[in-house]
Design a protein around this motif. Structure first.
Motif, mmCIF file in Angstrom:
data_model
loop_
_atom_site.group_PDB
_atom_site.id
_atom_site.type_symbol
_atom_site.label_atom_id
_atom_site.label_comp_id
_atom_site.label_asym_id
_atom_site.label_seq_id
_atom_site.Cartn_x
_atom_site.Cartn_y
_atom_site.Cartn_z
ATOM 1 N N ASN A 89 8.541 -5.207 -7.252
ATOM 2 C CA ASN A 89 7.889 -3.901 -7.317
ATOM 3 C C ASN A 89 7.834 -3.325 -5.900
ATOM 4 O O ASN A 89 7.027 -3.741 -5.086
ATOM 5 N N ALA A 90 8.703 -2.372 -5.615
ATOM 6 C CA ALA A 90 8.808 -1.816 -4.264
ATOM 7 C C ALA A 90 7.563 -1.040 -3.848
ATOM 8 O O ALA A 90 7.250 -0.962 -2.662
ATOM 9 N N SER A 91 6.851 -0.483 -4.802
ATOM 10 C CA SER A 91 5.665 0.299 -4.493
ATOM 11 C C SER A 91 4.556 -0.007 -5.504
ATOM 12 O O SER A 91 4.349 0.745 -6.458
ATOM 13 N N PRO A 92 3.844 -1.114 -5.316
ATOM 14 C CA PRO A 92 2.794 -1.481 -6.274
ATOM 15 C C PRO A 92 1.671 -0.444 -6.326
ATOM 16 O O PRO A 92 1.275 0.106 -5.302
ATOM 17 N N SER A 93 1.167 -0.204 -7.503
ATOM 18 C CA SER A 93 0.063 0.737 -7.687
ATOM 19 C C SER A 93 -1.259 -0.021 -7.697
ATOM 20 O O SER A 93 -1.292 -1.253 -7.692
ATOM 21 N N ALA A 94 -2.341 0.721 -7.752
ATOM 22 C CA ALA A 94 -3.671 0.119 -7.815
ATOM 23 C C ALA A 94 -3.810 -0.720 -9.083
ATOM 24 O O ALA A 94 -4.404 -1.796 -9.065
ATOM 25 N N GLU A 95 -3.247 -0.242 -10.176
ATOM 26 C CA GLU A 95 -3.312 -0.979 -11.440
ATOM 27 C C GLU A 95 -2.560 -2.299 -11.343
ATOM 28 O O GLU A 95 -3.000 -3.313 -11.885
ATOM 29 N N ASP A 96 -1.411 -2.289 -10.652
ATOM 30 C CA ASP A 96 -0.649 -3.525 -10.462
ATOM 31 C C ASP A 96 -1.468 -4.554 -9.691
ATOM 32 O O ASP A 96 -1.501 -5.734 -10.047
ATOM 33 N N LEU A 97 -2.146 -4.093 -8.641
ATOM 34 C CA LEU A 97 -2.963 -4.998 -7.836
ATOM 35 C C LEU A 97 -4.156 -5.519 -8.632
ATOM 36 O O LEU A 97 -4.522 -6.692 -8.528
ATOM 37 N N LYS A 98 -4.743 -4.658 -9.452
ATOM 38 C CA LYS A 98 -5.875 -5.078 -10.286
ATOM 39 C C LYS A 98 -5.448 -6.151 -11.282
ATOM 40 O O LYS A 98 -6.186 -7.107 -11.530
ATOM 41 N N LYS A 99 -4.254 -6.000 -11.859
ATOM 42 C CA LYS A 99 -3.749 -6.997 -12.809
ATOM 43 C C LYS A 99 -3.558 -8.342 -12.120
ATOM 44 O O LYS A 99 -3.916 -9.385 -12.670
ATOM 45 N N ILE A 100 -2.974 -8.315 -10.928
ATOM 46 C CA ILE A 100 -2.729 -9.558 -10.195
ATOM 47 C C ILE A 100 -4.049 -10.226 -9.834
ATOM 48 O O ILE A 100 -4.232 -11.427 -10.050
ATOM 49 N N LEU A 101 -4.967 -9.457 -9.292
ATOM 50 C CA LEU A 101 -6.264 -10.018 -8.908
ATOM 51 C C LEU A 101 -7.051 -10.510 -10.130
ATOM 52 O O LEU A 101 -7.696 -11.555 -10.089
ATOM 53 N N GLY A 102 -6.977 -9.770 -11.209
ATOM 54 C CA GLY A 102 -7.674 -10.163 -12.428
ATOM 55 C C GLY A 102 -7.092 -11.425 -13.050
ATOM 56 O O GLY A 102 -7.808 -12.206 -13.678
ATOM 57 N N SER A 103 -5.788 -11.642 -12.875
ATOM 58 C CA SER A 103 -5.147 -12.818 -13.470
ATOM 59 C C SER A 103 -5.638 -14.127 -12.859
ATOM 60 O O SER A 103 -5.530 -15.179 -13.484
ATOM 61 N N VAL A 104 -6.186 -14.063 -11.649
ATOM 62 C CA VAL A 104 -6.705 -15.272 -10.999
ATOM 63 C C VAL A 104 -8.228 -15.263 -10.931
ATOM 64 O O VAL A 104 -8.828 -16.114 -10.286
ATOM 65 N N LEU A 125 -6.080 0.286 1.303
ATOM 66 C CA LEU A 125 -4.803 -0.376 1.604
ATOM 67 C C LEU A 125 -3.629 0.503 1.197
ATOM 68 O O LEU A 125 -2.696 0.708 1.979
ATOM 69 N N LEU A 126 -3.686 1.022 -0.027
ATOM 70 C CA LEU A 126 -2.573 1.836 -0.510
ATOM 71 C C LEU A 126 -2.397 3.109 0.316
ATOM 72 O O LEU A 126 -1.271 3.540 0.555
ATOM 73 N N SER A 127 -3.494 3.692 0.782
ATOM 74 C CA SER A 127 -3.376 4.904 1.602
ATOM 75 C C SER A 127 -2.793 4.582 2.979
ATOM 76 O O SER A 127 -2.053 5.384 3.545
ATOM 77 N N GLU A 128 -3.116 3.408 3.511
ATOM 78 C CA GLU A 128 -2.591 3.013 4.826
ATOM 79 C C GLU A 128 -1.110 2.629 4.757
ATOM 80 O O GLU A 128 -0.363 2.828 5.710
ATOM 81 N N ILE A 129 -0.684 2.085 3.643
ATOM 82 C CA ILE A 129 0.697 1.599 3.496
ATOM 83 C C ILE A 129 1.631 2.683 2.976
ATOM 84 O O ILE A 129 2.841 2.596 3.159
ATOM 85 N N LYS A 130 1.076 3.719 2.371
ATOM 86 C CA LYS A 130 1.887 4.747 1.719
ATOM 87 C C LYS A 130 2.958 5.305 2.662
ATOM 88 O O LYS A 130 2.664 5.726 3.777
ATOM 89 N N GLY A 131 4.198 5.265 2.177
ATOM 90 C CA GLY A 131 5.324 5.822 2.928
ATOM 91 C C GLY A 131 5.849 4.924 4.038
ATOM 92 O O GLY A 131 6.709 5.331 4.806
ATOM 93 N N LYS A 132 5.361 3.686 4.132
ATOM 94 C CA LYS A 132 5.804 2.775 5.185
ATOM 95 C C LYS A 132 6.606 1.636 4.571
ATOM 96 O O LYS A 132 6.374 1.230 3.433
#
Length: 115
Positions: A15-30, A42-49
């Motif tokens: 996933n080249a550009s993970p969304s907030a939902e993607d991160l929530k799924k990963i964190l929720g899985s553990v 985090l997403l605002s700081e990384i956006k476009g980089k």
């Protein structure tokens, strides 16, 4: 850190550009706590980089941070330059300490676990 780790896991998964939902799924899985504000930050700081460029710049910054391992080497070097005389004395002191420890451990008041 867990949010960054989740982002990196998503990126490694393709996933080249993970969304907030993607991160929530990963964190929720553990069973990790999800902090929406930190995810958005985090997403605002990384956006476009580019992720590889961010990691490379982070490594450069960490290379300039002093680490705590240098003191022991600097301390050992003068003793080694003096002909190594300090090393045998230190070894003798350690042997003496071991002998003393053995004598102290014999103080079991005449009882043993296996008697």
């Amino acid at each position: 850190m867990k949010i960054i780790a989740a982002y990196l896991l998503a990126a490694l998964g393709g996933n080249a550009s993970p969304s907030a939902e993607d991160l929530k799924k990963i964190l929720g899985s553990v069973g990790a706590e999800v902090d929406e504000k930190r995810i958005q930050l985090l997403l605002s700081e990384i956006k476009g980089k580019d992720l590889t460029e961010l990691i490379a710049s982070g490594r450069e910054k960490l290379a300039s941070v002093p680490s705590g391992g240098g003191g022991a080497v600097a301390f050992a070097a003068p003793g080694a330059a003096a002909g190594g005389g300090a090393a045998p004395a230190a070894a003798e002191a350690k042997k003496e300490e071991k002998v003393e420890e053995k004598e102290e451990s014999d103080d079991d008041m005449g009882f043993s676990l296996f008697d």
